[in-house]
Design a protein around this motif. Structure first.
Motif, PDB file in Angstrom:
ATOM      1  N   GLY A  65       0.769  -1.224   0.000  1.00  0.00           N
ATOM      2  CA  GLY A  65       0.000   0.000   0.000  1.00  0.00           C
ATOM      3  C   GLY A  65       0.804   1.279   0.000  1.00  0.00           C
ATOM      4  N   ASP A  69       1.882   0.004  -4.409  1.00  0.00           N
ATOM      5  CA  ASP A  69       0.887  -0.623  -5.293  1.00  0.00           C
ATOM      6  C   ASP A  69       1.492  -0.785  -6.691  1.00  0.00           C
ATOM      7  OD1 ASP A  69      -0.914  -0.458  -3.153  1.00  0.00           O
ATOM      8  OD2 ASP A  69      -1.705   1.466  -3.817  1.00  0.00           O
ATOM      9  N   GLY A  81      -5.035  -4.239  -0.437  1.00  0.00           N
ATOM     10  CA  GLY A  81      -5.181  -4.306  -1.886  1.00  0.00           C
ATOM     11  C   GLY A  81      -6.153  -5.341  -2.415  1.00  0.00           C
ATOM     12  N   ILE A  82      -7.183  -5.733  -1.608  1.00  0.00           N
ATOM     13  CA  ILE A  82      -8.146  -6.699  -2.150  1.00  0.00           C
ATOM     14  C   ILE A  82      -9.578  -6.147  -2.186  1.00  0.00           C
ATOM     15  CG2 ILE A  82      -6.728  -8.700  -1.501  1.00  0.00           C
ATOM     16  CD1 ILE A  82      -8.745  -9.261   0.767  1.00  0.00           C
ATOM     17  N   GLY A  83      -9.708  -4.821  -2.242  1.00  0.00           N
ATOM     18  CA  GLY A  83     -11.030  -4.206  -2.351  1.00  0.00           C
ATOM     19  C   GLY A  83     -11.498  -4.081  -3.795  1.00  0.00           C
ATOM     20  N   TYR A 106      -9.396   4.597   0.272  1.00  0.00           N
ATOM     21  CA  TYR A 106      -9.220   3.982   1.593  1.00  0.00           C
ATOM     22  C   TYR A 106     -10.544   3.976   2.336  1.00  0.00           C
ATOM     23  CZ  TYR A 106      -4.675   5.036  -0.140  1.00  0.00           C
ATOM     24  OH  TYR A 106      -3.586   5.122  -0.966  1.00  0.00           O
ATOM     25  N   MET A 149     -14.091  -8.368  -6.319  1.00  0.00           N
ATOM     26  CA  MET A 149     -13.682  -8.983  -5.048  1.00  0.00           C
ATOM     27  C   MET A 149     -13.972 -10.483  -5.020  1.00  0.00           C
ATOM     28  SD  MET A 149     -14.471  -6.023  -2.229  1.00  0.00           S
ATOM     29  CE  MET A 149     -16.217  -5.793  -2.574  1.00  0.00           C
ATOM     30  N   ASP A 164      -6.987   0.425  -7.607  1.00  0.00           N
ATOM     31  CA  ASP A 164      -5.677   0.225  -6.965  1.00  0.00           C
ATOM     32  C   ASP A 164      -5.629  -1.080  -6.168  1.00  0.00           C
ATOM     33  OD1 ASP A 164      -7.537   1.343  -5.221  1.00  0.00           O
ATOM     34  OD2 ASP A 164      -6.049   2.407  -4.027  1.00  0.00           O
ATOM     35  N   ASP A 165      -6.665  -1.879  -6.241  1.00  0.00           N
ATOM     36  CA  ASP A 165      -6.691  -3.172  -5.540  1.00  0.00           C
ATOM     37  C   ASP A 165      -6.234  -4.261  -6.500  1.00  0.00           C
ATOM     38  OD1 ASP A 165      -7.666  -2.487  -2.891  1.00  0.00           O
ATOM     39  OD2 ASP A 165      -9.489  -1.850  -3.922  1.00  0.00           O
ATOM     40  N   ALA A 168      -7.241  -8.552   3.926  1.00  0.00           N
ATOM     41  CA  ALA A 168      -7.559  -7.141   3.701  1.00  0.00           C
ATOM     42  C   ALA A 168      -6.653  -6.240   4.532  1.00  0.00           C
ATOM     43  CB  ALA A 168      -9.015  -6.885   4.055  1.00  0.00           C
ATOM     44  N   THR A 179      -3.878  -6.814  -5.571  1.00  0.00           N
ATOM     45  CA  THR A 179      -3.153  -7.888  -4.909  1.00  0.00           C
ATOM     46  C   THR A 179      -3.507  -9.270  -5.453  1.00  0.00           C
ATOM     47  OG1 THR A 179      -2.929  -6.585  -2.895  1.00  0.00           O
ATOM     48  CG2 THR A 179      -2.632  -8.952  -2.677  1.00  0.00           C
TER      49      THR A 179
END
Lengths: 240, 240
Positions: A12, A47, A71-73, B205, A120, A77-78, A149, A80
């Protein structure tokens, strides 16, 4: 037998820019110590797909297990989950069981399960899901990597879901003695005790507060008898 | 021109065991951002010479500068200076100017400059000293690695000594917009804005507090005009 080893990967930009102060490292460190797993290394990366993939591969190859945070939202920018898939050269797509969890969760609040939220449910092939009792969207475990998360309440609930599935070693016993002497006076005897007890980890952490100063000496080991023996020697050198 | 890059190496079993919560990473991250230096990676390793040497070599080769925290006191577990010397295959010994600083400091308080305290005058050949206005014992800079104490007040004073000597880039401008919508609703428009502004770093965020939820969207970049343009687009999508 030595304890199993672990590493953590915090993902992050918000941590590296100083905007957010990471809370997950400290939580995981305490949980792993209680569980008899030695946290040996933590890395924080931005990221950036190349940085994430390289860190996952290096840590996964070196340690028994790896825990990632962040990074799993649903937003752009998620990244992961895709990076974990890339690190292990594994396909990734929306999975039915993960989609069902999200569908049930969002149906309750009448929220649209749109394309962003469906991201997700993207899970690498062969992964097992990690339950998220806080906000439903699951984490996952692929090989020895546990993907969780970054939001602290969710991270903590996922750690609680994962830890019972892992084999721990002997929990570390830790005893602390506060010595109100300069570290330079403590160092000699402490070094001798450390040399005599190579199985113990002995640390000295100086403090200075309200005009008093000294060090907290922490003696850690898996044998309570040996920790106590070292502590007794220390107390003999530095009577309260 | 891109900003200079940096990495941080935190050295200490006490962080990895969960005994101590690291405070230096967050401080350094904020200071580097203000100074126009991009902190790209942080590693935390234990008091293990092989791990410290490997991390110093890897980070020093990858980034413009490296900042270390911890392990430069007088006790047996303070092995950072020797590891830095080993990482660069450089001799290390007690240096006269560092010894003089310690001698003057301890003379004031009538404290004996014994063998343990003299260890803090061990400096690798070719290093320059970093001033320590808090407790005298200096840090040092060898090549692109800045070696500093782990005690937060000392670490912060050493960062303040080092930063003015480094060339920074353009400071990052960061603006935050609070949007009280689910991240899944924000994700689509936000992804479009991120695609249209590849020079900006845009993060989302999520928060959830007192029954309200949403996300803080942070837009960062070195051009204030571009940050503002992206912020305006976002505000058009999500009027307050």
């Amino acid at each position: 037998m030595p304890n199993p080893t672990a590493a953590m990967l915090v993902i992050g930009d918000e941590i590296l820019s100083g905007r957010t102060r990471d809370a997950n490292m400290h939580h995981l460190a305490g949980q792993l110590t209680d569980h008899g797993i030695d946290l040996k290394e933590v890395r924080v990366v931005s990221d950036d797909p190349a940085a994430i993939v390289a860190a996952v591969q290096a840590l996964s190859a070196t340690y028994d297990s790896v825990f990632t945070s962040g990074g799993i939202g649903p937003t752009h920018d998620d990244i992961t989950a895709d990076c974990i898939a890339a690190a292990f050269d594994t396909p990734i797509d929306i999975r039915d069981d993960a989609r069902a969890i999200l569908a049930e969760h969002y149906a309750k609040s009448g929220t649209d399960l749109n394309a962003a939220r469906l991201r997700m449910a993207r899970i690498p092939d062969g992964a097992t899901l990690i339950e998220n009792p806080v906000s439903a969207a699951p984490g996952f475990t692929l090989k020895n990597v546990h993907v969780m998360a970054g939001v602290p309440s969710v991270f903590q609930s996922m750690v609680a879901s994962v830890l019972p599935t892992l084999t721990g070693g002997a929990p570390l016993i830790s005893k602390t003695m506060r010595i109100e002497r300069g570290e330079g006076d403590i160092a000699g005897p402490l070094g001798d005790i450390a040399t005599a007890h190579p199985d113990l980890s002995i640390g000295s952490y100086p403090f200075q507060k309200d005009g008093r100063y000294g060090a907290n000496v922490v003696i850690r080991g898996t044998s309570g008898a040996e920790v106590d023996a070292a502590l007794t020697k220390l107390a003999d050198h530095f009577p309260a």
